[in-house]
Design a protein around this motif. Structure first.
Motif, PDB file in Angstrom:
ATOM      1  N   LEU A 117     -23.046  -7.014  -6.386  1.00  0.00           N
ATOM      2  CA  LEU A 117     -23.217  -7.782  -4.968  1.00  0.00           C
ATOM      3  C   LEU A 117     -22.266  -7.095  -3.973  1.00  0.00           C
ATOM      4  CD1 LEU A 117     -24.400  -9.792  -3.018  1.00  0.00           C
ATOM      5  CD2 LEU A 117     -22.365 -11.393  -4.028  1.00  0.00           C
ATOM      6  N   ILE A 118     -22.572  -6.789  -2.802  1.00  0.00           N
ATOM      7  CA  ILE A 118     -21.745  -6.319  -1.786  1.00  0.00           C
ATOM      8  C   ILE A 118     -21.603  -7.331  -0.737  1.00  0.00           C
ATOM      9  CG2 ILE A 118     -21.128  -4.404   0.008  1.00  0.00           C
ATOM     10  CD1 ILE A 118     -22.300  -2.400  -2.002  1.00  0.00           C
ATOM     11  N   VAL A 119     -20.590  -7.800  -0.415  1.00  0.00           N
ATOM     12  CA  VAL A 119     -20.460  -8.724   0.828  1.00  0.00           C
ATOM     13  C   VAL A 119     -19.647  -7.916   1.852  1.00  0.00           C
ATOM     14  CG1 VAL A 119     -19.362 -10.789   1.529  1.00  0.00           C
ATOM     15  CG2 VAL A 119     -20.149 -10.661  -0.830  1.00  0.00           C
ATOM     16  N   SER A 120     -20.222  -7.581   2.930  1.00  0.00           N
ATOM     17  CA  SER A 120     -19.914  -6.631   4.003  1.00  0.00           C
ATOM     18  C   SER A 120     -19.449  -7.391   5.229  1.00  0.00           C
ATOM     19  CB  SER A 120     -20.823  -5.426   4.118  1.00  0.00           C
ATOM     20  OG  SER A 120     -20.287  -4.816   5.275  1.00  0.00           O
ATOM     21  N   ASP A 121     -18.269  -7.213   5.893  1.00  0.00           N
ATOM     22  CA  ASP A 121     -18.148  -7.706   7.341  1.00  0.00           C
ATOM     23  C   ASP A 121     -19.155  -6.936   8.037  1.00  0.00           C
ATOM     24  OD1 ASP A 121     -16.698  -7.429   9.963  1.00  0.00           O
ATOM     25  OD2 ASP A 121     -15.488  -8.979   8.839  1.00  0.00           O
ATOM     26  N   ALA A 132     -23.132   1.172   1.277  1.00  0.00           N
ATOM     27  CA  ALA A 132     -23.804  -0.071   0.684  1.00  0.00           C
ATOM     28  C   ALA A 132     -25.170   0.061   0.524  1.00  0.00           C
ATOM     29  CB  ALA A 132     -23.551  -1.356   1.881  1.00  0.00           C
ATOM     30  N   ARG A 133     -25.817   0.696   1.454  1.00  0.00           N
ATOM     31  CA  ARG A 133     -27.297   0.952   1.274  1.00  0.00           C
ATOM     32  C   ARG A 133     -27.816   2.007   0.305  1.00  0.00           C
ATOM     33  NH1 ARG A 133     -28.048   2.127   7.890  1.00  0.00           N
ATOM     34  NH2 ARG A 133     -28.440  -0.116   8.702  1.00  0.00           N
ATOM     35  N   LEU A 134     -26.848   2.943   0.153  1.00  0.00           N
ATOM     36  CA  LEU A 134     -27.071   4.102  -0.853  1.00  0.00           C
ATOM     37  C   LEU A 134     -26.809   3.401  -2.238  1.00  0.00           C
ATOM     38  CD1 LEU A 134     -25.670   7.365   0.750  1.00  0.00           C
ATOM     39  CD2 LEU A 134     -27.919   6.888   0.010  1.00  0.00           C
ATOM     40  N   SER A 135     -25.761   2.425  -2.183  1.00  0.00           N
ATOM     41  CA  SER A 135     -25.618   1.844  -3.485  1.00  0.00           C
ATOM     42  C   SER A 135     -26.655   1.153  -4.464  1.00  0.00           C
ATOM     43  CB  SER A 135     -24.383   0.831  -3.655  1.00  0.00           C
ATOM     44  OG  SER A 135     -24.788  -0.266  -2.929  1.00  0.00           O
ATOM     45  N   ARG A 136     -27.710   0.669  -3.580  1.00  0.00           N
ATOM     46  CA  ARG A 136     -29.037  -0.124  -4.204  1.00  0.00           C
ATOM     47  C   ARG A 136     -28.495  -1.449  -4.654  1.00  0.00           C
ATOM     48  NH1 ARG A 136     -31.796   4.181  -7.774  1.00  0.00           N
ATOM     49  NH2 ARG A 136     -29.623   4.541  -8.346  1.00  0.00           N
ATOM     50  N   ALA A 137     -27.199  -1.810  -4.242  1.00  0.00           N
ATOM     51  CA  ALA A 137     -26.706  -3.361  -4.496  1.00  0.00           C
ATOM     52  C   ALA A 137     -27.345  -4.230  -3.575  1.00  0.00           C
ATOM     53  CB  ALA A 137     -25.227  -3.421  -4.564  1.00  0.00           C
ATOM     54  N   GLU A 138     -27.561  -5.447  -3.792  1.00  0.00           N
ATOM     55  CA  GLU A 138     -27.753  -6.497  -2.965  1.00  0.00           C
ATOM     56  C   GLU A 138     -26.770  -6.644  -2.035  1.00  0.00           C
ATOM     57  OE1 GLU A 138     -28.237 -11.429  -2.503  1.00  0.00           O
ATOM     58  OE2 GLU A 138     -28.534 -10.483  -4.570  1.00  0.00           O
ATOM     59  N   VAL A 139     -26.971  -6.769  -0.596  1.00  0.00           N
ATOM     60  CA  VAL A 139     -25.997  -6.766   0.379  1.00  0.00           C
ATOM     61  C   VAL A 139     -25.974  -8.072   1.071  1.00  0.00           C
ATOM     62  CG1 VAL A 139     -24.816  -5.512   2.320  1.00  0.00           C
ATOM     63  CG2 VAL A 139     -25.934  -4.178   0.716  1.00  0.00           C
ATOM     64  N   ALA A 140     -24.671  -8.594   1.250  1.00  0.00           N
ATOM     65  CA  ALA A 140     -24.755  -9.803   2.054  1.00  0.00           C
ATOM     66  C   ALA A 140     -23.741  -9.446   3.329  1.00  0.00           C
ATOM     67  CB  ALA A 140     -24.193 -10.932   1.363  1.00  0.00           C
TER      68      ALA A 140
END
Length: 379
Positions: A117-121, A132-140
């Motif tokens: 999970l990536i939590v991004s400002d 974050a997009r390239l990581s394929r993780a869920e992004v909040a």
């Protein structure tokens, strides 16, 4: 005309109608202008010692690194720079990249995957958004500097690895992140806090060691630092700083590091010389802050946490008009318009700088105050 060429033309017409068309403006080497648009905050790019170091490195090592760093592209200069960067910022180790963009891409994509999970400002730099997009993780994506929203997202992460993305000083608004609160939230949930110090190194903290160092967070078990060599250090390239385990992982897993040619010798040596100059002149950071405070007060805007000053303008066209007017008076400033601004507000972006003599600085401040006041009143 092909369908692609028609599409290019349509896209350009739409940008021009909205005042969003961008063009390149090559600058001559001897241009007589006060540059308050660039990020050379400490004016170290043109320092004689930095120029000399870069020139000597090119003559000794050649124009390029010649290969990826895992093949034969790592020089003694890279190792020297990494050791001194880590020591200066209070980290165990560092890894140098060809750009700051690659540093952020590497750190995020090597640490996050589909199970993370990536939590991004909402205001982070485009390089972190792309990573974050390239990581394929869920992004909040959470509200700007909203610690409660970060805590809420982390609380729902379950057993997944989680990473919080932020900047020490944000590149558009110039405000600082609440690093103490974010670090506490990450420690509570065993998450990583990744802080982009692109606009903090050289400007914030003791002698320019960055905001993480100033907050006592550098080298912490839940903290990863990324940085650029192209701003306060006046060269080009980027770095990731943290534990030895982190750096070992990046060397083996970070695709933008593994498959990219190493940073060329000249900017590597230039950044190293600039870092040593910064250590020798720790007062440079304070000088930038004094000038930034003076300029903010004259323009009637909030003071910056670092060197970036943000001046909201009524529209994209008004911002462009103000930029051109100050340029005609011998001062260069930045102009941020959508989609480069996270909140959609067109701005002049002005950077305070050491290394400009007092007379030229004072005249530049007067020009900015007069032109911006006039254009703010323009619908």
């Amino acid at each position: 005309m092909s369908s692609w060429e028609r599409w290019f033309a349509e896209q350009r017409r739409a940008r021009e109608a909205a005042g969003l068309q961008r063009v390149l403006h090559p600058k001559p080497v001897d241009e007589d202008v006060v540059d308050l648009a660039g990020n050379d905050y400490l004016s170290l790019s043109g320092h004689p010692e930095v120029r000399q170091a870069a020139a000597e490195a090119a003559l000794r090592w050649g124009a390029g690194a010649g290969a990826s760093r895992l093949v034969s592209g790592t020089t003694a200069l890279h190792a020297e720079l990494e050791g001194e960067l880590a020591a200066f910022t209070g980290n165990q180790a560092a890894l140098v990249f060809s750009t700051g963009y690659h540093a952020n891409l590497s750190a995020v994509t090597a640490l996050a995957d589909r199970d993370a999970l990536i939590v991004s400002d909402a205001h982070v730099h485009a390089s972190l958004i792309d990573a974050a997009r390239l990581s394929r993780a869920e992004v909040a994506v959470v509200g700007h500097n909203d610690v409660d929203a970060v805590r809420g997202a982390l609380a729902g992460s379950g057993a997944r690895r989680a990473i919080v993305l932020t900047e020490s000083v944000f590149s558009v608004l110039g405000d600082a992140a609440p690093l103490d609160e974010l670090a506490a939230a990450c420690a509570e949930h065993d998450a990583l806090l990744l802080v982009d110090e692109a606009h903090g190194i050289g400007v914030l903290g003791d002698g320019g060691r960055g905001l993480l160092h100033a907050r006592g967070l550098a080298g912490g078990p839940h903290v990863v630092c990324t940085a650029t060599l192209s701003k306060s250090l006046g060269a080009m390239g980027g770095a990731v700083l943290g534990s030895t385990g982190l750096i070992d992982h990046l060397v083996n897993r970070a695709r933008p590091f593994i498959f990219d040619t190493g940073l060329a010798p000249a900017p590597t040596a230039g950044a190293l010389a600039a870092l040593r100059r910064l250590r020798a002149e720790p007062e440079l950071a304070a000088h930038v802050h004094r000038r930034g405070a003076e300029l903010a007060d004259r323009l009637g805007v909030l003071r910056s946490a670092g060197a970036v000053l943000s001046v909201p303008m009524p529209s994209p066209r008004t911002a462009l008009g103000a930029r051109e007017a100050v340029r005609e008076a011998g001062v260069r400033v930045g102009c941020f318009r959508p989609p480069s601004v996270p909140d959609g507000v067109s701005r002049l972006r002005i950077t305070s700088r050491a290394g400009i003599d007092e007379q030229r600085w004072s005249r530049a401040v007067d020009v900015l105050a007069d032109v911006i006041d006039e254009h703010r009143r323009t619908p």
